[in-house]
Structure formats: structure tokens, C-alpha cells
Design a protein around this motif. Structure first.
Motif, short mmCIF file in Angstrom:
data_model
loop_
_atom_site.label_atom_id
_atom_site.label_comp_id
_atom_site.label_asym_id
_atom_site.label_seq_id
_atom_site.Cartn_x
_atom_site.Cartn_y
_atom_site.Cartn_z
N ARG A 189 42.78 49.20 41.96
CA ARG A 189 42.79 48.03 41.07
C ARG A 189 41.52 47.21 41.27
O ARG A 189 41.09 46.96 42.40
CB ARG A 189 44.01 47.15 41.36
CG ARG A 189 43.96 45.80 40.63
CD ARG A 189 45.19 44.95 40.93
NE ARG A 189 46.41 45.55 40.40
CZ ARG A 189 46.88 45.33 39.17
NH1 ARG A 189 46.23 44.54 38.35
NH2 ARG A 189 47.99 45.90 38.77
N ILE A 190 40.90 46.81 40.15
CA ILE A 190 39.86 45.79 40.22
C ILE A 190 40.54 44.51 39.75
O ILE A 190 41.03 44.45 38.62
CB ILE A 190 38.67 46.11 39.29
CG1 ILE A 190 38.06 47.47 39.66
CG2 ILE A 190 37.61 45.01 39.41
CD1 ILE A 190 36.94 47.91 38.72
N LEU A 191 40.61 43.52 40.60
CA LEU A 191 41.30 42.29 40.25
C LEU A 191 40.70 41.71 38.96
O LEU A 191 39.49 41.65 38.80
CB LEU A 191 41.20 41.26 41.38
CG LEU A 191 42.08 41.54 42.61
CD1 LEU A 191 41.89 40.46 43.66
CD2 LEU A 191 43.56 41.66 42.24
N GLY A 192 41.59 41.31 38.07
CA GLY A 192 41.15 40.72 36.81
C GLY A 192 40.80 41.75 35.75
O GLY A 192 40.49 41.40 34.62
N VAL A 205 42.62 47.79 46.49
CA VAL A 205 42.42 46.63 45.61
C VAL A 205 41.03 46.06 45.82
O VAL A 205 40.64 45.75 46.94
CB VAL A 205 43.48 45.54 45.87
CG1 VAL A 205 43.21 44.32 45.00
CG2 VAL A 205 44.89 46.08 45.60
N LEU A 206 40.27 45.97 44.72
CA LEU A 206 38.91 45.41 44.78
C LEU A 206 38.90 43.97 44.27
O LEU A 206 39.61 43.67 43.30
CB LEU A 206 37.98 46.24 43.90
CG LEU A 206 37.15 47.34 44.54
CD1 LEU A 206 38.03 48.46 45.02
CD2 LEU A 206 36.14 47.86 43.53
N PRO A 207 38.10 43.13 44.88
CA PRO A 207 37.98 41.76 44.35
C PRO A 207 37.38 41.79 42.94
O PRO A 207 36.77 42.78 42.56
CB PRO A 207 36.99 41.08 45.32
CG PRO A 207 36.87 41.99 46.49
CD PRO A 207 37.23 43.36 46.03
N ASP A 266 33.16 38.96 39.63
CA ASP A 266 32.42 37.71 39.80
C ASP A 266 32.94 36.87 40.98
O ASP A 266 32.69 35.68 41.06
CB ASP A 266 32.45 36.89 38.50
CG ASP A 266 33.88 36.57 38.07
OD1 ASP A 266 34.82 37.11 38.70
OD2 ASP A 266 34.06 35.80 37.12
N SER A 267 33.66 37.51 41.90
CA SER A 267 34.17 36.78 43.07
C SER A 267 33.02 36.29 43.94
O SER A 267 32.00 36.97 44.07
CB SER A 267 35.03 37.69 43.94
OG SER A 267 36.07 38.25 43.21
N VAL A 315 36.63 35.72 48.41
CA VAL A 315 37.12 36.93 49.06
C VAL A 315 37.61 36.62 50.46
O VAL A 315 38.67 37.09 50.89
CB VAL A 315 36.00 38.00 49.09
CG1 VAL A 315 36.41 39.18 49.95
CG2 VAL A 315 35.70 38.48 47.68
#
Lengths: 267, 92
Positions: B4-7, B69-71, B74-75, B80
Motif C-alpha cells: 500500500r502507498i498511503l493516500g 505499507v509505504l508513507p 508527499d510525507s 513519518v
């Protein structure tokens, strides 16, 4: 692997498991989670609406600031036409301050628009998962005993829980951004309201405008004096009118023929 | 493997790509530990582009969890850190 990405996914999993362990009959968690999912859907939709409202507020403010900048530009021209470079300089200085603010607002506007898009997509993804979850939960409840349900629920549950965590984070970020933005928008509203910038109704006048008006009315008095003098001394002699009328501040100082002819037209 | 890439959503990524990802992940991890903003930004961008390019988007109505899960792209480093440091930060 103990990388950052792995740790992040463990945190999401731990969150899901904690919720799952809470209920005695896992089938209860299905209904409970579904209620939570619907709440979150509502929340993300409200989030989209909030961001849109903030975005529209920014647009309105940018418009007002632009009007004010245009007005200052006009004032600078009027002042220059009357040989008042100092006033023109003052007007242009204020205008450059406004231009900076307008460009800031545009940057914020772009960032809000991106946030709005992200939230809209997030709400679509969540909606799809919630629909899938609703169907799966009915199947599980109808088909399995509590013990069997435990394993069947696990995967669906962590999947939706992860999505909810993701959407929750997106909402939080959007809220943070709109809050920062709203504080600044509030400050600009106050400026607009105090008349330090301008009020678009034009009821209150700024100091540059007062000065221009004062000059214009002086000119008007002078020209009227000249006209009266002309009437008293010669009657037929046309008055030589100097200075611009109040209605046309951008016109240069020399005589305006339209005004010079008015006395003849009315007699 | 599902990532998953968050967002953004979930992606299905082949195992050989995951090996490459692991290497970049270590770099990302140490960048967060040392607070190296430039290295963090570089590693995160690299990770996310790799997942986007090599991965296949998973349908929105797929209910399974992600392995990794990836941040969000644009985090910030602080965001993070906060995510890793406090479980309470993840709502829902």
C-alpha cells in the motif's frame, strides 16, 4: 526485514488485531466495524466539502485583493497624471504588497485543490471497500459458526481496517492544512473588514483616494472660480478651465472641452 | 506481494521487485533515524516510483491487507516519524 516500510505495516496490522480481539464473538465485530466504516465515509465526505468551502473562500479573497490591486494601479496613474509622484509611489508600494499576498493565496489554492482531489479519491476507495465488506460480512454471518468465522473474518477485517487507517490519516492531513489556511484567511478578512485594504463597496475611502479627491475638488473650485470671473468680467469670454473634473481622475491636467461647453448648453 | 502507498491505494508487486525495494527501505530507515531530509526524500521518491511502475493496481473493492505499507509520496520526515512513533496517530 526490519525496514521502515515493514514497521509501518506492522503498526497497521496491530491496530486491526486490537479491534478484532475486543469482541467475544467475532461476528459482532463485523457489525461494529461496519458502523465505524459508515461513520468514516460520512466523515471523509464532510472533509471533501470542508476543503471545497475553504477553497472557495480563498478564491473570493483573491478576487477582492485583485480588485484592490487594480484600484491602487488606477490611483497611481491618476496621481502621476497630476504630477504627484510621491502618491503614485505609495500606491504602487501598497500594490506590490497585495500582489505578494495574491500569489501566496494562489499557492494555497493549488495545495487545497490537490487535497480535495486526494480526499475525493480516498472516499471512492473506501466506498468500494465498504460495499465489498458489507457483502462479505453477510455471507460470513450466514454461513459460519463463531469459531469458523474467526479465521474468515481476519483477512477482510485487516484489509478494511488498513483502508480506514489510511483514509483517517488523509482526513487528518486535510484538516491540518485547512486549519492553517483558515487562520490566514481570517487575518485577510480582518484586513479587508478594517478598511486597511479596501472594502469593495467603496463606502470608506483610503488616504490615497482622499488626497486625490482633495486635489480634484481643489481643481474644481479653481475652475468654477475662473468661470464666475469670466461671467462677471466679459460675459461672452469663454473661461479657460484648468484641471481635471472629479468624474475623470485619470485625465491629464489640461482643460476638458466638454466641461468648457456646459455653460452654453444650459443657457 | 501487495503493497500500500498511503493516500494512493494498493499495488501488487512481483517478488524480485520486492528485493530491490528492501534495499531502498534500509536507506529510508537510516535516513529517518539520522534525520537526513535529502536522503529521506530521495529514497521515498525512489520507493514509490518503483511500486507505481512495477506494481499492478489492486481493485478498490479488494478486501485483503497489504504486506507492506509505504508513507504518502508527499510525507515529511516528521510525519513519518510520528507515524512510527505513536500508534495512536492512525485513526479509525
Amino acid at each position: 526485514m526490519a525496514g521502515l516500510v515493514k514497521r509501518m505495516s506492522l503498526i497497521f496490522k496491530a491496530k486491526a488485531n486490537k479491534a478484532l480481539d475486543r469482541a467475544e464473538d467475532p461476528r459482532e465485530t463485523l457489525d461494529y466495524s461496519y458502523t465505524k466504516q459508515l461513520e468514516l465515509l460520512q466523515k471523509v465526505r464532510r472533509g471533501v466539502a470542508d476543503v471545497a468551502t475553504s477553497r472557495k473562500r480563498l478564491e473570493l479573497q483573491a478576487q477582492q485583493l485583485q480588485q484592490q490591486a487594480d484600484k491602487l494601479d488606477g490611483q497611481a496613474r491618476a496621481a502621476l497624471a497630476q504630477g504627484r509622484e510621491d502618491l503614485a509611489r505609495e500606491a504602487l508600494t501598497r500594490k506590490s504588497g497585495l500582489t505578494q499576498q495574491i500569489s501566496d493565496l494562489q499557492t494555497q489554492h493549488t495545495s487545497l485543490q490537490a487535497e480535495e482531489e486526494k480526499l475525493t479519491l480516498a472516499s471512492q476507495r473506501l466506498q468500494a471497500k465498504v460495499d465489498a465488506f458489507r457483502m462479505k460480512k453477510e455471507t460470513i454471518k450466514a454461513t459460519y459458526t463463531a469459531a469458523e468465522a474467526q479465521t474468515k473474518i481476519g483477512e477482510a477485517f485487516s484489509g478494511i481496517s488498513e483502508e480506514m487507517g489510511d483514509v483517517g490519516l488523509a482526513i487528518q492531513r486535510a484538516e491540518d492544512k485547512t486549519q492553517t489556511m483558515q487562520a490566514r484567511a481570517g487575518a485577510i478578512d480582518e484586513l479587508l473588514a478594517s478598511g486597511a485594504l479596501d472594502d469593495p463597496t467603496g463606502t470608506s475611502k483610503d488616504d490615497i483616494q482622499s488626497e486625490l479627491d482633495r486635489m480634484a475638488s481643489t481643481n474644481e473650485v479653481e475652475s468654477e472660480l475662473a468661470k464666475m470671473k469670466g461671467e462677471l468680467t466679459g460675459g461672452s469670454a469663454k473661461p479657460a478651465i484648468e484641471g481635471a473634473s472629479t468624474a475623470d481622475q485619470t485625465a491629464p491636467a489640461p482643460a476638458t472641452p466638454a466641461q468648457a461647453q456646459q455653460p452654453e448648453a444650459s443657457s | 506481494m501487495i503493497i500500500r502507498i498511503l493516500g494512493e491505494g494498493q499495488f501488487d508487486v512481483a517478488d524480485h521487485t520486492v528485493e530491490v525495494l528492501n534495499g531502498i527501505d534500509s536507506t529510508l530507515q537510516s535516513a529517518v533515524e539520522t534525520g537526513d531530509e535529502a536522503a529521506f526524500r530521495h529514497a521515498l521518491t525512489e520507493l514509490i516510483s518503483l511500486v507505481r511502475e512495477a506494481g499492478v493496481r489492486v481493485a478498490d473493492d479488494y478486501l485483503g491487507p497489504s504486506e507492506l505499507v509505504l508513507p504518502a509520496a508527499d510525507s515529511t520526515l516528521e510525519e513519518v516519524r510520528a507515524l512510527l512513533g505513536d500508534e495512536g496517530l492512525i485513526p479509525g
